[in-house]
Write an enzyme that holds these catalytic residues in place. Structure first.
Site, PDB file in Angstrom:
ATOM      1  CB  SER A 254      -0.914  -0.002   1.225  1.00 24.15           C
ATOM      2  OG  SER A 254      -0.137   0.281   2.376  1.00 24.15           O
ATOM      3  CE  LYS A 255      -0.627   7.018  -2.754  1.00 24.07           C
ATOM      4  NZ  LYS A 255       0.309   6.394  -3.679  1.00 24.07           N
TER       5      LYS A 255
END
Ligand code: GLU
Length: 495
Positions: A254-255
């Site tokens: 994820s980010k």
């Protein structure tokens, strides 16, 4: 392979093109190229609420930038278009009508409340949730009556509860699913649009897709899709589900693990060649220890059977290492071209510059800085000393290399010396320098470090004599004299 190979990448335009999607696209593309087949870009945008034009554009741009070009798709067209699902509603409706006429699908009028109660009841019995079949066998009359009354409804496909459905996955082998797990699922929603499952299978049939190569998360959808292909009267395509990509700590990528979208990598200065090579390594091993595999070699080597079953671990260091490799291989012209907008922005070159001597000089600087850069950002930063005057000197360097009371004199001495060096080439400058060092009775570092700091503002960098030669006599002399002036005027604090 008997049948023509036709594969598709079918992104939903609901966000950026992520590394996982790009990897799926690349594997499809490689497979098509390897087998002389076609690579189709299909846009799965039946979810109107979540699909955006911006995301659609980003996906196309990202793929183009990566050089993963499609043979058929929304912009280029093709024999089985249109290639955006939102433009294919009449096709889905036609197939739905046929399934209804053949009694392979039926309308379901169950309300959300009823369905929730069914689910709870099953849960209490410890059974997995599935549609209980309340509307499965309504009489034709009742159906027509409730339809005519305008009751909200969906359409469901008839599945079978007995036996099992086996997915012959080209990566994972046979994966069996109990049919009791597959209920009469919804193929057409109450808002009068098809579900992903239905639109996807209709398109795979209509577009004559031979192999569905997609993310592992869709494996559990595949038995449903097999039900649909059968209902549609079509042979299911071959399936291959590529492994997930996990973060180094094995959590979902994820980010917070850094850049994950293709445009972010581009903005970081990653080259498309490096990124596609990296995508290949996410789940595919070429079979020996090699990791540098360019596009052409990847086409030769690619084989679905060699794709890993286990998750791939994302490793940004590997990507950076690959990038450094491809970066060094680029021609200076290619890099100049890629760096140009930023060079213009920094005022190093004029937008429409075409004078040969300027272009040759920029090329020389690029070629020189390239050898010690790993990406476009480092390249552009490394070009700074040749295009910007020295505005400030490295603090630590000043205290270390400018503190000697003789510094200004020594810099002037070197400036005078350089004024007479001919030809103004690195080896000649170096030879002269050695002589000045001897004449001044200093250690080489005592002259080289202050000169570097005076000329570049920095304590580190490429070979000093190369830098001086590249900068040219006038500029080098000017910078040395200016620094000497500043030191004498007390503008530079050395303590
Ligand atoms: N639109 C789906 C996705 O983006 C496509 C899945 C498939 O390839 O069938 O995940």
């Amino acid at each position: 392979m008997g049948q023509e190979v036709r594969v598709r990448f079918a992104p939903s335009p609901t966000g950026a093109l992520h590394i996982g999607g790009a990897r799926t696209a690349y594997f499809n593309w490689l497979f098509a190229r390897k087998h002389g087949g076609k690579f189709v870009l299909r846009i799965d945008d039946t979810d109107r609420a979540r699909s955006t034009e911006a995301s659609y554009q980003q996906i196309l741009e990202g793929l183009r930038w990566l050089g993963i070009l499609w043979d058929e798709g929304p912009d280029v067209g093709g024999p089985y278009g249109p290639y955006r699902q939102s433009e294919r509603m009449d096709i889905y409706r036609r197939h739905l009508d046929r399934l209804l006429a053949e009694d392979k699908a039926y309308p379901c009028f169950c309300t959300p409340d009823e369905l929730a109660r069914d689910r709870e009841a099953l849960q209490r019995e410890g059974k997995p949730p599935r549609y209980v079949g309340r509307c499965r066998d309504l009489s034709p009359d009742e159906r027509s009556r409730r339809m005519a009354a305008g009751e909200p409804h969906v359409y469901r496909i008839r599945s079978r509860a007995e036996g099992e459905t086996v997915v012959h996955d080209l990566i994972r082998g046979d994966v069996a699913f109990a049919n009791s797990e597959i209920d009469d699922f919804i193929i057409w929603k109450a808002d009068d649009t098809p579900t992903y499952h239905f639109a996807s299978c209709v398109d795979d049939v209509e577009m004559k897709i031979s192999h569905v190569i997609r993310a592992e998360e869709h494996l559990s959808n595949t038995p449903r899709h097999i039900v649909l292909f059968e209902a549609l009267g079509a042979e299911p395509p071959a399936f291959a589900h590529v492994p997930m990509i996990l973060a180094p700590d094995r959590s979902k990528l994820s980010k917070r693990h850094g850049a994950t979208s293709v445009s972010e990598y581009r903005d970081m200065g990653i080259l498309p060649e490096a990124l596609v090579n990296y995508l290949l390594l996410l789940g595919f091993s070429p079979g020996d220890d090699r990791e540098i595999v360019d596009r052409e070699t990847a086409i030769q080597l690619f084989d679905l059977e060699k794709v890993a079953k286990h998750a791939a671990i994302y490793d940004v260091k590997k990507l950076e290492w690959l990038n450094a490799h491809y970066f060094r291989q680029q021609s200076p012209e290619t890099l100049m071209d890629q760096a140009w907008p930023q060079l213009v922005e920094r005022g190093y070159v004029a937008e429409g510059e075409s004078r040969r001597e300027v272009l040759m000089w920029v090329r020389t600087v690029v070629a020189f800085v390239q050898t010690r850069s790993r990406n476009l950002h480092e390249l552009i930063d490394g070009m700074r000393p040749y295009f910007e005057p020295v505005r400030a000197y490295d603090d630590k360097g000043v205290r270390k290399h400018f503190a000697h009371p003789e510094t200004a004199n020594r810099l002037r001495r070197v400036a005078d010396g350089l004024a007479g060096v001919a030809p103004f080439l690195a080896p000649v400058i170096e030879r002269e320098f050695r002589q000045w060092i001897e004449q001044m009775g200093v250690k080489s570092g005592e002259l080289i470090h202050p000169v570097r700091l005076a000329i570049t503002g920095s304590t580190v960098g490429p070979g000093l004599f190369d830098v001086i030669a590249l900068l040219g006599r006038d500029e080098a002399v000017r910078r040395l004299r200016e620094t000497a002036d500043r030191l004498e005027a007390g503008d530079v604090v050395t303590a």
